[in-house]
Design a protein around this motif. Structure first.
Motif, mmCIF file in Angstrom:
data_model
loop_
_atom_site.group_PDB
_atom_site.id
_atom_site.type_symbol
_atom_site.label_atom_id
_atom_site.label_comp_id
_atom_site.label_asym_id
_atom_site.label_seq_id
_atom_site.Cartn_x
_atom_site.Cartn_y
_atom_site.Cartn_z
ATOM 1 N N PHE A 57 1.221 -1.196 0.143
ATOM 2 C CA PHE A 57 -0.246 0.122 -0.294
ATOM 3 C C PHE A 57 1.374 1.394 0.245
ATOM 4 C CE2 PHE A 57 -2.034 3.363 2.403
ATOM 5 C CZ PHE A 57 -3.724 3.513 1.190
ATOM 6 N N TYR A 61 1.757 4.257 -2.788
ATOM 7 C CA TYR A 61 1.558 5.800 -2.150
ATOM 8 C C TYR A 61 2.659 6.435 -2.523
ATOM 9 C CZ TYR A 61 0.027 9.562 1.193
ATOM 10 O OH TYR A 61 -0.288 10.601 1.720
ATOM 11 N N ILE A 87 -3.999 10.061 -4.774
ATOM 12 C CA ILE A 87 -3.864 9.694 -3.919
ATOM 13 C C ILE A 87 -6.105 9.511 -4.032
ATOM 14 C CG2 ILE A 87 -4.580 10.193 -1.541
ATOM 15 C CD1 ILE A 87 -1.458 11.397 -1.860
ATOM 16 N N TYR A 90 -6.046 6.682 -5.902
ATOM 17 C CA TYR A 90 -5.770 5.660 -5.706
ATOM 18 C C TYR A 90 -6.336 4.736 -4.566
ATOM 19 C CZ TYR A 90 -1.929 2.132 -3.327
ATOM 20 O OH TYR A 90 -1.950 1.208 -2.817
ATOM 21 N N GLN A 91 -7.168 5.467 -3.368
ATOM 22 C CA GLN A 91 -7.678 5.495 -1.855
ATOM 23 C C GLN A 91 -8.945 4.908 -2.731
ATOM 24 O OE1 GLN A 91 -5.638 7.453 1.163
ATOM 25 N NE2 GLN A 91 -7.918 8.881 0.246
ATOM 26 N N HIS A 94 -9.050 1.308 -4.260
ATOM 27 C CA HIS A 94 -8.545 0.238 -2.825
ATOM 28 C C HIS A 94 -9.102 0.699 -1.685
ATOM 29 C CE1 HIS A 94 -4.954 -0.028 -5.775
ATOM 30 N NE2 HIS A 94 -5.080 -0.927 -6.161
ATOM 31 N N ARG A 95 -10.596 0.250 -1.707
ATOM 32 C CA ARG A 95 -11.145 0.920 -0.199
ATOM 33 C C ARG A 95 -10.638 0.835 0.862
ATOM 34 N NH1 ARG A 95 -14.397 1.633 -5.078
ATOM 35 N NH2 ARG A 95 -15.567 0.015 -4.382
ATOM 36 N N THR A 98 -7.391 0.708 2.572
ATOM 37 C CA THR A 98 -7.852 2.396 2.359
ATOM 38 C C THR A 98 -7.400 1.903 3.769
ATOM 39 O OG1 THR A 98 -7.322 3.091 0.391
ATOM 40 C CG2 THR A 98 -7.452 4.217 2.304
ATOM 41 N N ARG A 99 -9.087 1.455 3.717
ATOM 42 C CA ARG A 99 -9.652 1.662 5.196
ATOM 43 C C ARG A 99 -9.066 1.219 6.789
ATOM 44 N NH1 ARG A 99 -14.975 -0.785 7.563
ATOM 45 N NH2 ARG A 99 -15.969 0.526 8.898
ATOM 46 N N TYR A 102 -5.352 2.877 7.504
ATOM 47 C CA TYR A 102 -5.625 4.003 8.308
ATOM 48 C C TYR A 102 -5.974 3.494 9.879
ATOM 49 C CZ TYR A 102 -4.698 6.961 3.639
ATOM 50 O OH TYR A 102 -4.062 7.921 3.045
ATOM 51 N N GLN A 157 -7.800 11.199 4.438
ATOM 52 C CA GLN A 157 -8.216 9.911 4.850
ATOM 53 C C GLN A 157 -10.236 9.798 4.938
ATOM 54 O OE1 GLN A 157 -5.773 9.564 8.176
ATOM 55 N NE2 GLN A 157 -3.907 9.813 7.124
ATOM 56 N N TYR A 160 -12.759 7.082 3.568
ATOM 57 C CA TYR A 160 -12.402 6.391 3.929
ATOM 58 C C TYR A 160 -12.494 5.606 4.941
ATOM 59 C CZ TYR A 160 -11.716 7.283 -1.086
ATOM 60 O OH TYR A 160 -11.955 7.944 -1.957
#
Length: 209
Positions: A57, A61, A87, A90-91, A94-95, A98-99, A102, A157, A160
């Motif tokens: 990831f 990034y 970004i 991308y997020q 790839h949800r 990403t979640r 973070y 952020q 997500y």
């Protein structure tokens, strides 16, 4: 789909829904429809799988940051806009990963401390250099870099981390393809207020979700 990809996809889904500690290797193997031994073969266990997922990831990034930073002919403002848009896309693509990432980075662990001293220090360097150049070249007004980064990171952020709240309470849908483009315009609008000098470019019109 090959075995390694099936394991990664299953792990991301389970880490995201059950948490890393709440997920077992057997559950990952069952979800991926593979033998448990395959996880040891490819990743040396659950910890290795976590490190692989998080590192991949962050590699992508950082590649987004580096690509904009090294692209010829871009002004600091243009670099920043390219980074924000890429970004968010991308997020969005790839949800679940990403979640999970973070959420995981909010925890204190050896892996997260290593990430802080490698990838996130590089992230800081790129953003800080772009902001400094923008101030020097008269595109940006002087800002507190730490405060600016807290605000920018929060905006990037939040959709997500809080997708369920946004969908069920605000009736906006981060899972929809259009969301990243419209939300990028909102971030650009904030940048116009928070960072750009008034003489640069008019603030983009706010998007309607």
């Amino acid at each position: 789909m090959n075995t390694k990809k099936k394991i990664i996809d299953a792990a991301i889904m389970l880490f995201n829904t059950k948490g890393y500690d709440g997920t077992t290797v057997r559950e990952i193997a069952k979800e991926a429809n593979v033998n448990v031994a395959n996880i040891s073969y490819y990743f040396s266990g659950k910890q290795g799988l976590l490190e692989y997922v998080v590192t991949n990831f962050l590699e992508e990034y950082i590649r987004i940051l580096e690509s904009a930073f090294t692209q010829d002919g871009l002004s600091p403002k243009e670099m920043l806009l390219v980074i924000v848009r890429q970004i968010l896309h991308y997020q969005s693509n790839h949800r679940q990963l990403t979640r999970f990432f973070y959420r995981e980075i909010s925890l204190d662990s050896v892996l997260i401390r290593e990430i802080m001293t490698t990838y996130l220090v590089r992230e800081k360097y790129y953003f800080q250099t772009i902001i400094h150049k923008g101030i020097q070249q008269g595109e940006f007004q002087k800002v507190s870099f730490p405060v600016f980064m807290v605000q920018l990171k929060g905006m990037l952020q939040s959709p997500y981390l809080h997708a369920q709240y946004i969908a069920e309470v605000l009736y906006a849908f981060p899972t929809e393809p259009y969301f990243a483009d419209r939300y990028a315009k909102e971030v650009e609008s904030w940048l116009a207020h928070a960072l750009y000098k008034p003489s640069i470019v008019p603030m983009p019109a706010a998007a309607q979700f």
